[in-house]
Design a protein around this motif. Structure first.
Motif, short mmCIF file in Angstrom:
data_model
loop_
_atom_site.label_atom_id
_atom_site.label_comp_id
_atom_site.label_asym_id
_atom_site.label_seq_id
_atom_site.Cartn_x
_atom_site.Cartn_y
_atom_site.Cartn_z
N GLU A 112 2.00 -20.31 7.52
CA GLU A 112 0.79 -20.47 8.34
C GLU A 112 -0.46 -20.53 7.47
O GLU A 112 -1.37 -21.33 7.71
N VAL A 113 -0.52 -19.66 6.45
CA VAL A 113 -1.68 -19.61 5.56
C VAL A 113 -1.82 -20.92 4.79
O VAL A 113 -2.93 -21.45 4.62
N LEU A 114 -0.70 -21.47 4.34
CA LEU A 114 -0.73 -22.63 3.45
C LEU A 114 -0.51 -23.96 4.17
O LEU A 114 -0.39 -25.00 3.53
N ARG A 115 -0.47 -23.94 5.49
CA ARG A 115 -0.15 -25.14 6.26
C ARG A 115 -0.99 -26.34 5.84
O ARG A 115 -0.50 -27.47 5.74
N ASP A 116 -2.30 -26.13 5.60
CA ASP A 116 -3.18 -27.25 5.24
C ASP A 116 -2.86 -27.85 3.88
O ASP A 116 -3.38 -28.93 3.53
N PHE A 117 -2.03 -27.15 3.08
CA PHE A 117 -1.67 -27.66 1.76
C PHE A 117 -0.22 -28.12 1.72
O PHE A 117 0.37 -28.26 0.64
N SER A 118 0.34 -28.37 2.90
CA SER A 118 1.68 -28.95 2.97
C SER A 118 1.59 -30.44 2.65
O SER A 118 0.50 -31.04 2.69
N ASP A 119 2.72 -31.06 2.36
CA ASP A 119 2.73 -32.47 1.97
C ASP A 119 2.11 -33.37 3.04
O ASP A 119 1.30 -34.26 2.75
N SER A 120 2.48 -33.14 4.30
CA SER A 120 2.01 -34.01 5.38
C SER A 120 0.51 -33.90 5.57
O SER A 120 -0.18 -34.89 5.80
N LYS A 121 -0.02 -32.66 5.46
CA LYS A 121 -1.46 -32.47 5.65
C LYS A 121 -2.25 -33.07 4.49
O LYS A 121 -3.32 -33.67 4.70
#
Length: 592
Positions: A112-121
């Motif tokens: 949840e914390v790192l969601r914005d730094f996932s590949d898709s984002k």
């Protein structure tokens, strides 16, 4: 329980792992923590990355990596207390081992914390905000191999590229083109390397925080008020004596050296939290710690006999801490009471036979810690039944604060001292200083790993050990230092605690480089081989990597087609040569 609020022990107890002061969070950084803060180079590294991230046109994830208790949370809390503006530019996640909900694991929370730094984002848009993430290396590794790993391949590739999970020193300067930045507290040790041996601004700074005679030092102010005030047991209190002993510069220097030796010899990892806890327990004996009410405490101190007083003095607490701490258990290996030399044997005989034990203490220990102190009173009255403990106390005092005018016990470990020198030279890339390491220690160890052989030859085994025949082949080991990087700093804050050495065998048709990692245990064995020791099967089981290293050199040698056989016939030797002529598929055997 009626706590000793007016006593130095109560102030010192803030150093314990179990104290509330040991707990870190980014929301509070009280006056005591402000005082105890010790600046490290990693602080400047992180501040610079934070500033460059703040000035960047895009948002970044900054990984603040390290081990448990090494100060990640403390560092973030301190920087936030010094610059509250950080909150405006960053979301700070301070403990990546915790979950945000009873129904979620720590991996779920990290996702949840790192969601914005996932590949898709990252493919779609810039992350909504910068993130400062304090994370243990084990947790980071688990996350990158969890069910969420497939969604964070960019992060995983960055971690692998930067060798963040490996014991390697990598450049971590800010990269504008990368969404990820990092600092790794594991790159730093509690001490630094210098040509004169281990030094530590951090440990020295921590000890000074406890003992400095300053107005803002709560420990010293409590000592002045309580111990130098109207304390009725001050003259007999081991805690007061230990605190005064810790004020000595030589004692601080010795503590740094022993911690470095423990780390390098036994790969001991000591967190800053564990270090402060250690300081408490070398000042306050466990028995004293457990008697924390005023009435019982005064009565207990007054009842102490000489044996109990000796046991409660810092040198004994220092080395005996191995009995109660898993982290410091190997201190028993460094304890001077376990060393055996002719000089120490003579001292032991003198100690048990002399009527003037106090004179031996004055001869070997700095007089400043004996004269007019609790120790002087004890040494004048050591009974025969306490002589063993008395001798142990003398040797341990000598290890921490010897008499500089009579340093004759010679308890130094010369093999360790040479390892420290070579480790420093290797990390600095000082090739001119490393010839003896490569040629006299390691190369000699390669040639003689399978027993004494002729110059330029190494013994090989036909399948099992036997005494009548020795079979050897030619190898020509050359040092290869081309990959060593020159470091200009005189004092090394970032360094590897082992050396990676490369060699080539000029008889190797492939011109292959052979690489071996030399840590202290292997170095110690190689020094013994140089001095005539022959490795046994247990040694080869313990150092299987070196066995493989030697075997690879042998197997890839073109001289494998010619071997020499030595036969013991009574007191004489017969020598033969077996050659395989590959072009003709024939063997030739002859006596030489």
């Amino acid at each position: 329980m009626d706590e000793l609020y007016g006593c130095l022990i109560s102030e010192l107890s803030k150093l314990k792992e179990s104290s509330k002061e040991a707990v870190e969070n980014t929301e509070s950084f009280d006056q005591f923590k402000q005082y105890m803060h010790i600046k490290r180079n990693v602080e400047d590294e992180l501040k610079q990355i934070i500033e460059q991230t703040t000035a960047s046109s895009t948002n970044h994830l900054i990984l603040v990596c390290g081990s448990v208790g090494d100060g990640k949370s403390h560092l973030l809390s301190y920087l936030k207390s010094q610059n509250p503006e950080i909150d405006k530019h960053f979301y700070i996640h301070n403990d990546a081992t915790e979950s945000s909900s009873p129904n979620k694991t720590s991996m779920d929370t990290l996702f949840e914390v790192l969601r914005d730094f996932s590949d898709s984002k990252l493919k779609g848009e810039d992350p909504k905000q910068n993130i400062l993430l304090a994370i243990n290396l084990g947790t980071l590794n688990n996350f990158l191999n969890s069910e969420y790993a497939s969604q964070f391949t960019a992060l995983k590739n960055y971690v692998l590229k930067k060798n963040i999970l490996e014991a390697k020193i990598e450049d971590n300067s800010f990269e504008e083109t990368s969404k990820f930045q990092f600092v790794n507290l594991s790159d730093y040790h509690l001490f630094s390397l210098s040509e004169d041996g281990p030094v530590s601004l951090f440990i020295k700074g921590a000890l000074n925080k406890i003992t400095d005679q300053r107005e803002d030092n709560p420990f010293y102010q409590n000592y002045k008020k309580s111990c130098l005030g109207n304390c009725s047991i001050a003259d007999k209190c081991p805690v007061k004596y230990n605190y005064e002993l810790l004020m000595q510069e030589q004692v601080k220097k010795s503590i740094i050296e022993f911690i470095a030796e423990l780390t390098l010899k036994y790969k001991t990892i000591i967190s800053s939290r564990t270090l402060f806890n250690f300081f408490y327990h070398i000042l306050v004996d466990i028995e004293i710690d457990q008697r924390r009410s005023t009435e019982k405490f005064e009565k207990y101190i007054n009842s102490l006999n000489n044996r109990q007083l000796l046991s409660a003095l810092m040198p004994n607490l220092f080395f005996n801490f191995s009995n109660v701490s898993e982290t410091f258990k190997k201190f028993v290996q460094l304890d001077p009471i376990n060393k055996r030399t002719e000089i120490l044997d003579t001292l032991t005989i003198n100690f048990y036979n002399t009527k003037n034990v106090d004179e031996l203490f004055e001869r070997y220990i700095d007089k400043e810690v004996i004269t007019d102190t609790i120790l002087q009173g004890i040494t004048k009255e050591i009974e025969i039944r306490d002589r063993q403990l008395g001798l142990q106390t003398l040797l341990r005092f000598y290890a921490l604060i010897p008499n500089e005018n009579n340093k004759s016990l010679d308890i130094q470990d010369e093999t360790y001292n040479s390892y420290i020198k070579n480790l420093y030279y290797w990390n600095k890339g000082m090739k001119s200083k490393l010839r003896a390491l490569y040629e006299d220690i390691v190369a000699k160890g390669i040639y003689e790993w399978n027993g004494k052989s002729e110059p330029g030859r190494i013994n090989i085994y036909p399948g099992r050990n036997q005494l009548k025949y020795t079979i050897s082949q030619s190898i020509n080991i050359k040092s290869d230092t081309d990959d060593l990087k020159v470091i200009n700093e005189e004092q090394l804050d970032k360094f590897l605690t082992y050396m990676i050495l490369q060699f080539v065998n000029s008889n190797d048709e492939k011109s292959k480089k052979y690489e071996i990692r030399i840590d202290y245990p292997l170095y110690e064995l190689l020094v013994r081989i140089k001095e005539g020791y022959r490795p046994n099967q247990q040694d080869k089981n313990n150092f299987i990597n070196f066995v493989d290293f030697v075997d690879n050199i042998i197997e890839n040698s073109k001289e494998q087609e010619t071997v020499k056989i030595t036969e013991k016939v009574g007191k004489s030797l017969k020598k033969y040569q077996l050659t395989y002529h590959a072009g003709f598929g024939e063997f030739e055997f002859k006596e030489i």
